[in-house]
Design a protein around this motif. Structure first.
Motif: not given
Length: 121
Positions: A39, A44-46
């Motif tokens: 992140q 956004e967290r990916e």
């Protein structure tokens, strides 16, 4: 309880390499898939990479060919070798795993606390 603890983050110049480690501990019966997420600030967290219990791996397009995920099932460890790092790889990297606590118990999903990777240009 189960804990995932990441290590190996730090500051590196563009083009350099880092190796992240994640140690799983606690009441672990078995570990199914293990994941690395990241992140970046304001994003956004990916999902970066995933590895199954059998060792099959898959990667985000942005890291394929540069990053390698691996695991040591005997030690409940997962690794992320990151080569040819770019400034856009700068993020907090999180370990994630699907873990069984016993026969018929799980898998349950667990997160580590994250480790910072900073790539300077």
């Amino acid at each position: 309880q189960v804990q995932l603890v990441e290590s190996g983050g730090g500051l590196v110049q563009a083009g350099g390499s880092l190796r992240l480690s994640c140690a799983a501990s606690g009441s672990i019966f078995s570990i199914a898939a293990m994941y690395w997420y990241r992140q970046a600030p304001g994003k956004e967290r990916e999902l970066v990479a995933v590895i199954t219990s059998g060792g099959s791996a898959n990667y985000a397009d942005s890291v394929r060919g540069r990053f390698t995920i691996s695991r040591d099932n005997a030690k409940n460890m997962v690794y992320l070798q990151m080569n040819s790092l770019k400034p856009e790889d700068t993020a907090v990297y999180y370990c994630n795993g699907d873990i069984r606590l016993g026969m018929g118990r799980g898998p349950f999903n667990y997160w580590g606390q994250g480790t910072q990777v900073t790539v300077s240009s």
